[in-house]
Design a protein around this motif. Sequence first.
Motif, mmCIF file in Angstrom:
data_model
loop_
_atom_site.group_PDB
_atom_site.id
_atom_site.type_symbol
_atom_site.label_atom_id
_atom_site.label_comp_id
_atom_site.label_asym_id
_atom_site.label_seq_id
_atom_site.Cartn_x
_atom_site.Cartn_y
_atom_site.Cartn_z
ATOM 1 N N VAL A 138 0.783 -1.200 -0.036
ATOM 2 C CA VAL A 138 0.042 0.039 0.030
ATOM 3 C C VAL A 138 0.680 1.342 0.000
ATOM 4 C CG1 VAL A 138 -1.526 1.340 1.293
ATOM 5 C CG2 VAL A 138 -1.975 -1.160 0.952
ATOM 6 N N ALA A 139 1.871 1.280 0.846
ATOM 7 C CA ALA A 139 2.826 2.352 0.895
ATOM 8 C C ALA A 139 3.514 2.595 -0.349
ATOM 9 C CB ALA A 139 3.914 2.252 1.833
ATOM 10 N N ALA A 140 3.971 1.678 -1.118
ATOM 11 C CA ALA A 140 4.444 1.718 -2.264
ATOM 12 C C ALA A 140 3.486 2.162 -3.493
ATOM 13 C CB ALA A 140 5.218 0.591 -2.875
ATOM 14 N N PHE A 141 2.406 1.653 -3.380
ATOM 15 C CA PHE A 141 1.406 1.999 -4.443
ATOM 16 C C PHE A 141 1.207 3.628 -4.369
ATOM 17 C CE2 PHE A 141 -3.110 3.079 -5.392
ATOM 18 C CZ PHE A 141 -2.990 2.616 -6.782
ATOM 19 N N ARG A 142 0.845 4.087 -3.119
ATOM 20 C CA ARG A 142 0.693 5.480 -2.711
ATOM 21 C C ARG A 142 1.880 6.308 -3.259
ATOM 22 N NH1 ARG A 142 -3.611 6.650 0.692
ATOM 23 N NH2 ARG A 142 -4.205 4.906 1.913
ATOM 24 N N VAL A 143 2.931 5.843 -3.054
ATOM 25 C CA VAL A 143 4.122 6.679 -3.626
ATOM 26 C C VAL A 143 4.153 6.770 -4.975
ATOM 27 C CG1 VAL A 143 6.738 6.703 -3.761
ATOM 28 C CG2 VAL A 143 5.623 6.334 -1.660
ATOM 29 N N ILE A 144 3.901 5.552 -5.634
ATOM 30 C CA ILE A 144 3.852 5.534 -7.372
ATOM 31 C C ILE A 144 2.818 6.414 -7.843
ATOM 32 C CG2 ILE A 144 3.430 4.085 -9.047
ATOM 33 C CD1 ILE A 144 5.126 2.003 -7.497
ATOM 34 N N ALA A 145 1.503 6.362 -7.211
ATOM 35 C CA ALA A 145 0.492 7.188 -7.806
ATOM 36 C C ALA A 145 0.711 8.737 -7.502
ATOM 37 C CB ALA A 145 -0.720 6.588 -7.116
ATOM 38 N N SER A 146 1.317 8.870 -6.494
ATOM 39 C CA SER A 146 1.493 10.302 -6.195
ATOM 40 C C SER A 146 2.414 11.024 -7.226
ATOM 41 C CB SER A 146 2.080 10.573 -4.758
ATOM 42 O OG SER A 146 3.627 10.237 -4.743
#
Length: 193
Positions: free
Chosen positions: A175-183
């Motif tokens: 989830v943390a990596a997904f949020r960083v990528i999407a940001s």
Amino acid sequence: MMEETRTKLIQAGRKAFAAKGYAASSMDDLTREAGLTRGALYHNFGDKKGLLQAVIDQIDAEMLARMRVASSQAETPWLGFITEGVAYIEMALEPEIQRIMLLDGPAVLGDPSQWPNQTACLRTTTQTIQQLIDDGTVKPVDAEAAAMLINGAALNAALWVAAAKDSEVTLPKAVAAFRVIASGLLAHPQGAA
């Protein structure tokens, strides 16, 4: 009558695939559970693989509805967009989704990004990204390309969580990596997150 037969077979398939897995679920057990014959299964789905696709389609529709509810409760369209992706990844912890959608589904039906239901999902994600571009939340980028990459990130994160030895430990990392990528799509990263 035909719809009732399909419903019975899908319910029996869903129950068996979740409990035993696709490989260990025999067509005889499935049809017996539904109170039907093998001929009914062949007539409605072609084979066990066709039944799995129908079960996946049903679960996918339920997942999509849940993602939309989660998204609708977010404070902004951007947060709603991120919430949908995170909700998808989090559902990888649920045993039925984990086994049928994320483990057996890809093993039997191939790459999930090529499944028929992905076309509608990509179209919706593309439209959402385009709206976020139009309102200045997301950088000007090809919306379809961004949708492919964001959907791929969420899918692969969910596959990783489902296959992990300790899914509970893997989930927050994903989830943390997904949020960083999407940001990375944000036009103004400080203000929109």
